[in-house]
Design a protein around this motif. Sequence first.
Motif, mmCIF file in Angstrom:
data_model
loop_
_atom_site.group_PDB
_atom_site.id
_atom_site.type_symbol
_atom_site.label_atom_id
_atom_site.label_comp_id
_atom_site.label_asym_id
_atom_site.label_seq_id
_atom_site.Cartn_x
_atom_site.Cartn_y
_atom_site.Cartn_z
ATOM 1 N N MET A 201 7.329 3.384 -1.969
ATOM 2 C CA MET A 201 7.867 2.253 -1.207
ATOM 3 C C MET A 201 8.424 2.685 0.147
ATOM 4 O O MET A 201 8.538 1.859 1.059
ATOM 5 C CB MET A 201 8.960 1.544 -2.001
ATOM 6 N N LEU A 202 8.766 3.950 0.312
ATOM 7 C CA LEU A 202 9.299 4.446 1.576
ATOM 8 C C LEU A 202 8.213 4.879 2.553
ATOM 9 O O LEU A 202 8.519 5.358 3.640
ATOM 10 C CB LEU A 202 10.258 5.608 1.314
ATOM 11 N N ARG A 203 6.947 4.741 2.195
ATOM 12 C CA ARG A 203 5.846 5.094 3.091
ATOM 13 C C ARG A 203 5.715 4.025 4.175
ATOM 14 O O ARG A 203 6.262 2.930 4.072
ATOM 15 C CB ARG A 203 4.531 5.193 2.327
ATOM 16 N N LEU A 204 4.956 4.315 5.217
ATOM 17 C CA LEU A 204 4.852 3.401 6.355
ATOM 18 C C LEU A 204 3.560 2.591 6.360
ATOM 19 O O LEU A 204 3.240 1.971 7.362
ATOM 20 C CB LEU A 204 4.972 4.193 7.664
ATOM 21 N N ARG A 205 2.838 2.606 5.283
ATOM 22 C CA ARG A 205 1.601 1.820 5.177
ATOM 23 C C ARG A 205 1.764 0.768 4.086
ATOM 24 O O ARG A 205 2.566 0.936 3.166
ATOM 25 C CB ARG A 205 0.415 2.728 4.836
ATOM 26 N N THR A 206 0.994 -0.293 4.156
ATOM 27 C CA THR A 206 1.185 -1.381 3.199
ATOM 28 C C THR A 206 0.651 -1.051 1.813
ATOM 29 O O THR A 206 1.268 -1.428 0.817
ATOM 30 C CB THR A 206 0.501 -2.667 3.708
ATOM 31 N N ASP B 106 -3.967 -3.176 12.015
ATOM 32 C CA ASP B 106 -3.033 -2.088 11.757
ATOM 33 C C ASP B 106 -2.273 -2.423 10.477
ATOM 34 O O ASP B 106 -1.980 -3.590 10.215
ATOM 35 C CB ASP B 106 -2.065 -1.937 12.927
ATOM 36 N N ASP B 107 -1.960 -1.407 9.687
ATOM 37 C CA ASP B 107 -1.243 -1.682 8.442
ATOM 38 C C ASP B 107 0.098 -0.959 8.359
ATOM 39 O O ASP B 107 0.597 -0.699 7.287
ATOM 40 C CB ASP B 107 -2.106 -1.357 7.228
ATOM 41 N N HIS B 108 0.690 -0.642 9.509
ATOM 42 C CA HIS B 108 2.026 -0.048 9.508
ATOM 43 C C HIS B 108 3.043 -1.096 9.091
ATOM 44 O O HIS B 108 2.961 -2.259 9.483
ATOM 45 C CB HIS B 108 2.400 0.495 10.890
ATOM 46 N N VAL B 109 4.017 -0.676 8.304
ATOM 47 C CA VAL B 109 5.020 -1.607 7.807
ATOM 48 C C VAL B 109 6.065 -1.914 8.867
ATOM 49 O O VAL B 109 6.515 -3.036 9.001
ATOM 50 C CB VAL B 109 5.698 -1.034 6.537
ATOM 51 N N TYR C 146 -3.350 -7.157 7.886
ATOM 52 C CA TYR C 146 -4.175 -6.079 8.423
ATOM 53 C C TYR C 146 -5.332 -6.635 9.250
ATOM 54 O O TYR C 146 -5.636 -6.134 10.337
ATOM 55 C CB TYR C 146 -4.707 -5.208 7.301
ATOM 56 N N LEU C 147 -5.986 -7.659 8.751
ATOM 57 C CA LEU C 147 -7.117 -8.232 9.483
ATOM 58 C C LEU C 147 -6.667 -8.933 10.754
ATOM 59 O O LEU C 147 -7.421 -9.003 11.724
ATOM 60 C CB LEU C 147 -7.889 -9.194 8.582
#
Length: 116
Positions: A20-25, A100-103, A95-96
Amino acid sequence: MELLVASGIGILTAAGIYLMLRLRTFPVILGISLLTYAVNVFLFASGRLTIGAPPILTEGVQTYTDPLPQALVLTAIVISFGMTAVVVMIALGSYLGSDDDHVDDQPQDAGKGGAA
């Protein structure tokens, strides 16, 4: 057996928080799912860990398992599957829409030309 279940709950919780602490969805969605599984196992274990015991108390039965946590976990599994599908669709739409999928993306200022 209790040590194994407690260790499994701890590992699922730690992995879920890490993801959950990652920067991607996608890792965030996986982390939420792992936390959901950890809570489900915790609820299931709260109904006594007995093997081969019936869930209904009848005459002549000395040990039984509590059926309420089993019903709660079954309901939680169905709800978490539906909510995971909703979150995946929202993340896919995001994302679409932005490629980009950065949170934690910062919004671009339209007056500065978009480059930082």
